[in-house]
Design a protein around this motif. Sequence first.
Motif, PDB file in Angstrom:
ATOM      1  N   PRO A 180       0.838  -1.203   0.000  1.00  0.00           N
ATOM      2  CA  PRO A 180       0.000   0.000   0.000  1.00  0.00           C
ATOM      3  C   PRO A 180       0.874   1.254   0.000  1.00  0.00           C
ATOM      4  O   PRO A 180       1.763   1.380   0.846  1.00  0.00           O
ATOM      5  CB  PRO A 180      -0.762  -0.115   1.332  1.00  0.00           C
ATOM      6  CG  PRO A 180      -0.669  -1.550   1.736  1.00  0.00           C
ATOM      7  CD  PRO A 180       0.613  -2.063   1.185  1.00  0.00           C
ATOM      8  N   GLY A 181       0.653   2.139  -0.966  1.00  0.00           N
ATOM      9  CA  GLY A 181       1.434   3.375  -1.030  1.00  0.00           C
ATOM     10  C   GLY A 181       2.747   3.243  -1.768  1.00  0.00           C
ATOM     11  O   GLY A 181       3.539   4.191  -1.807  1.00  0.00           O
TER      12      GLY A 181
ATOM     13  N   GLU B  48       8.480   4.346   4.334  1.00  0.00           N
ATOM     14  CA  GLU B  48       8.234   5.295   3.233  1.00  0.00           C
ATOM     15  C   GLU B  48       6.771   5.192   2.764  1.00  0.00           C
ATOM     16  O   GLU B  48       6.110   6.209   2.514  1.00  0.00           O
ATOM     17  CB  GLU B  48       9.213   5.000   2.083  1.00  0.00           C
ATOM     18  CG  GLU B  48       8.963   5.731   0.777  1.00  0.00           C
ATOM     19  CD  GLU B  48       9.103   7.252   0.864  1.00  0.00           C
ATOM     20  OE1 GLU B  48       9.588   7.767   1.881  1.00  0.00           O
ATOM     21  OE2 GLU B  48       8.684   7.923  -0.107  1.00  0.00           O
TER      22      GLU B  48
ATOM     23  N   ARG C  29      -1.424  11.306   1.576  1.00  0.00           N
ATOM     24  CA  ARG C  29      -2.109  11.204   0.279  1.00  0.00           C
ATOM     25  C   ARG C  29      -3.306  12.157   0.175  1.00  0.00           C
ATOM     26  O   ARG C  29      -3.571  12.686  -0.918  1.00  0.00           O
ATOM     27  CB  ARG C  29      -2.528   9.755   0.018  1.00  0.00           C
ATOM     28  CG  ARG C  29      -3.235   9.578  -1.309  1.00  0.00           C
ATOM     29  CD  ARG C  29      -3.130   8.180  -1.869  1.00  0.00           C
ATOM     30  NE  ARG C  29      -3.663   7.145  -1.003  1.00  0.00           N
ATOM     31  CZ  ARG C  29      -3.670   5.849  -1.305  1.00  0.00           C
ATOM     32  NH1 ARG C  29      -3.166   5.437  -2.458  1.00  0.00           N
ATOM     33  NH2 ARG C  29      -4.161   4.954  -0.478  1.00  0.00           N
TER      34      ARG C  29
ATOM     35  N   ARG D  95      -9.512   8.716   1.509  1.00  0.00           N
ATOM     36  CA  ARG D  95      -9.786   7.282   1.565  1.00  0.00           C
ATOM     37  C   ARG D  95     -10.011   6.829   3.003  1.00  0.00           C
ATOM     38  O   ARG D  95      -9.261   7.197   3.899  1.00  0.00           O
ATOM     39  CB  ARG D  95      -8.628   6.500   0.916  1.00  0.00           C
ATOM     40  CG  ARG D  95      -8.791   6.415  -0.597  1.00  0.00           C
ATOM     41  CD  ARG D  95      -7.702   5.642  -1.280  1.00  0.00           C
ATOM     42  NE  ARG D  95      -7.433   4.342  -0.693  1.00  0.00           N
ATOM     43  CZ  ARG D  95      -6.739   3.396  -1.323  1.00  0.00           C
ATOM     44  NH1 ARG D  95      -6.266   3.628  -2.554  1.00  0.00           N
ATOM     45  NH2 ARG D  95      -6.504   2.250  -0.737  1.00  0.00           N
TER      46      ARG D  95
ATOM     47  N   ARG E 210      -3.216  -3.189   6.641  1.00  0.00           N
ATOM     48  CA  ARG E 210      -2.954  -3.431   5.210  1.00  0.00           C
ATOM     49  C   ARG E 210      -1.516  -3.934   5.006  1.00  0.00           C
ATOM     50  O   ARG E 210      -1.276  -4.795   4.162  1.00  0.00           O
ATOM     51  CB  ARG E 210      -3.206  -2.148   4.407  1.00  0.00           C
ATOM     52  CG  ARG E 210      -4.701  -1.801   4.317  1.00  0.00           C
ATOM     53  CD  ARG E 210      -4.923  -0.326   4.058  1.00  0.00           C
ATOM     54  NE  ARG E 210      -4.572   0.080   2.724  1.00  0.00           N
ATOM     55  CZ  ARG E 210      -4.334   1.351   2.381  1.00  0.00           C
ATOM     56  NH1 ARG E 210      -4.423   2.320   3.279  1.00  0.00           N
ATOM     57  NH2 ARG E 210      -4.022   1.644   1.140  1.00  0.00           N
TER      58      ARG E 210
ATOM     59  N   PRO F 278      12.356   8.815  -6.417  1.00  0.00           N
ATOM     60  CA  PRO F 278      11.346   9.809  -6.808  1.00  0.00           C
ATOM     61  C   PRO F 278      10.538   9.340  -8.035  1.00  0.00           C
ATOM     62  O   PRO F 278      11.041   8.544  -8.842  1.00  0.00           O
ATOM     63  CB  PRO F 278      12.190  11.046  -7.142  1.00  0.00           C
ATOM     64  CG  PRO F 278      13.505  10.823  -6.468  1.00  0.00           C
ATOM     65  CD  PRO F 278      13.716   9.346  -6.418  1.00  0.00           C
ATOM     66  N   ILE F 279       9.320   9.861  -8.163  1.00  0.00           N
ATOM     67  CA  ILE F 279       8.377   9.394  -9.196  1.00  0.00           C
ATOM     68  C   ILE F 279       8.999   9.354 -10.609  1.00  0.00           C
ATOM     69  O   ILE F 279       8.880   8.336 -11.304  1.00  0.00           O
ATOM     70  CB  ILE F 279       7.073  10.240  -9.172  1.00  0.00           C
ATOM     71  CG1 ILE F 279       6.339   9.998  -7.849  1.00  0.00           C
ATOM     72  CG2 ILE F 279       6.171   9.938 -10.368  1.00  0.00           C
ATOM     73  CD1 ILE F 279       5.146  10.919  -7.580  1.00  0.00           C
TER      74      ILE F 279
HETATM   75  N1  LIG Z   1       7.982   7.509  -5.971  1.00  0.00           N
HETATM   76  C1  LIG Z   1       7.249   8.247  -5.164  1.00  0.00           C
HETATM   77  N2  LIG Z   1       7.844   9.132  -4.316  1.00  0.00           N
HETATM   78  C2  LIG Z   1       7.102   9.900  -3.472  1.00  0.00           C
HETATM   79  N3  LIG Z   1       5.741   9.877  -3.419  1.00  0.00           N
HETATM   80  C3  LIG Z   1       5.105   9.019  -4.247  1.00  0.00           C
HETATM   81  C4  LIG Z   1       5.823   8.176  -5.152  1.00  0.00           C
HETATM   82  N4  LIG Z   1       4.924   7.448  -5.833  1.00  0.00           N
HETATM   83  C5  LIG Z   1       3.709   7.793  -5.385  1.00  0.00           C
HETATM   84  N5  LIG Z   1       3.811   8.754  -4.445  1.00  0.00           N
HETATM   85  C6  LIG Z   1       2.715   9.371  -3.673  1.00  0.00           C
HETATM   86  O1  LIG Z   1       2.360   8.415  -2.672  1.00  0.00           O
HETATM   87  C7  LIG Z   1       0.959   8.339  -2.516  1.00  0.00           C
HETATM   88  C8  LIG Z   1       0.513   6.907  -2.810  1.00  0.00           C
HETATM   89  O2  LIG Z   1       0.726   6.641  -4.189  1.00  0.00           O
HETATM   90  P1  LIG Z   1      -0.276   5.705  -5.008  1.00  0.00           P
HETATM   91  O3  LIG Z   1      -1.681   6.113  -4.731  1.00  0.00           O
HETATM   92  O4  LIG Z   1       0.185   5.690  -6.413  1.00  0.00           O
HETATM   93  O5  LIG Z   1       0.052   4.305  -4.299  1.00  0.00           O
HETATM   94  P2  LIG Z   1      -0.643   2.894  -4.455  1.00  0.00           P
HETATM   95  O6  LIG Z   1       0.433   1.870  -4.505  1.00  0.00           O
HETATM   96  O7  LIG Z   1      -1.624   2.891  -5.573  1.00  0.00           O
HETATM   97  O8  LIG Z   1      -1.392   2.774  -3.056  1.00  0.00           O
HETATM   98  P3  LIG Z   1      -2.692   1.930  -2.652  1.00  0.00           P
HETATM   99  O9  LIG Z   1      -2.300   0.493  -2.658  1.00  0.00           O
HETATM  100  O10 LIG Z   1      -3.027   2.413  -1.286  1.00  0.00           O
HETATM  101  O11 LIG Z   1      -3.767   2.243  -3.662  1.00  0.00           O
HETATM  102  C9  LIG Z   1       0.360   9.395  -3.453  1.00  0.00           C
HETATM  103  O12 LIG Z   1       0.116  10.564  -2.714  1.00  0.00           O
HETATM  104  C10 LIG Z   1       1.463   9.617  -4.497  1.00  0.00           C
HETATM  105  O13 LIG Z   1       1.456  10.921  -5.028  1.00  0.00           O
END
Ligand SMILES: Nc1ncnc2c1ncn2[C@@H]1O[C@H](COP(=O)(O)OP(=O)(O)OP(=O)(O)O)[C@@H](O)[C@H]1O
Length: 212
Positions: free
Chosen positions: A34-35, A140, A148, A152, A163, A192-193
Amino acid sequence: MGTAVDASAAVAEEVTENMLGGKKVTVVFVLGGPGSGKGTQCTNIVEHFGFTHLSAGDLLRAEIKSGSENGTMIDNMIKEGKIVPSEVTIKLLKEAMIKSENDKFLIDGFPRNEENRAAFENVTKISPAFVLFFDCAEEEMERRLLGRNQGRVDDNIETIRKRFKVFVESSLPVIEYYSSKDKVKKIDAAKPIPEVFEDVKAIFAPYAPKVE
Ligand SMILES: Nc1ncnc2c1ncn2[C@@H]1O[C@H](COP(=O)(O)OP(=O)(O)OP(=O)(O)O)[C@@H](O)[C@H]1O
Ligand SMILES: Nc1ccn([C@@H]2O[C@H](COP(=O)(O)O)[C@@H](O)[C@H]2O)c(=O)n1
Ligand SMILES: [Mg+2]
């Protein structure tokens, strides 16, 4: 004679392979804690590689909003960080794939446990082309989820911890299963993204839409 039979069997296998709703589909499972950034990177992949993004979590949340008879059960499961019975999630994924005009799908957040995995395989007969695994430390991921701000119901510290536990106990074994089949492409999701997307792009390059 033997050769002819073998050849026709091979052709039949090719024709029926990953067929759904009369089309041959390509499926990539997108997994990670998650995240870890699954949704964020799926948005980028859709833009660059023409896949359709199906988030199992988003489909379940839409099902709650639609007033479906399963809505209350799904809502309770999500609030507890538990995995919804496979038949419910698979029905939503299957309907979305059949309804779509696309034939390339990112299935995000599924399969989440062994029951999800085996039931999807039995019901759809689809095997993923590969599994994209976003690897990130809990510390992290927790920081990201708490920041976020998408309203949610499961982005609170109690549910986040549940989770994480479900991910380790039920979802990691699915990743290990596909790893044993050499299907997992692991990404360092702590970066980073844009840097994560550079690594993702290298994996999806063979799926780039052809320029005429
Ligand atoms: N590489 C990254 N570095 C920093 N922040 C990030 C990165 N990737 C995503 N985020 C941020 O982290 C949060 C969670 O990202 P995201 O919703 O894509 O995760 P997820 O894996 O889909 O989570 P979930 O399983 O809860 O749906 C968002 O606010 C997003 O902007
Ligand atoms: N295969 C799945 C996927 C999700 N859920 C439930 O939805 C919650 C949120 O999922 P995200 O992928 O959006 O984080 C998840 O914690 C589960 O409760 C599910 O049951 N089965
Ligand atoms: Mg997500």
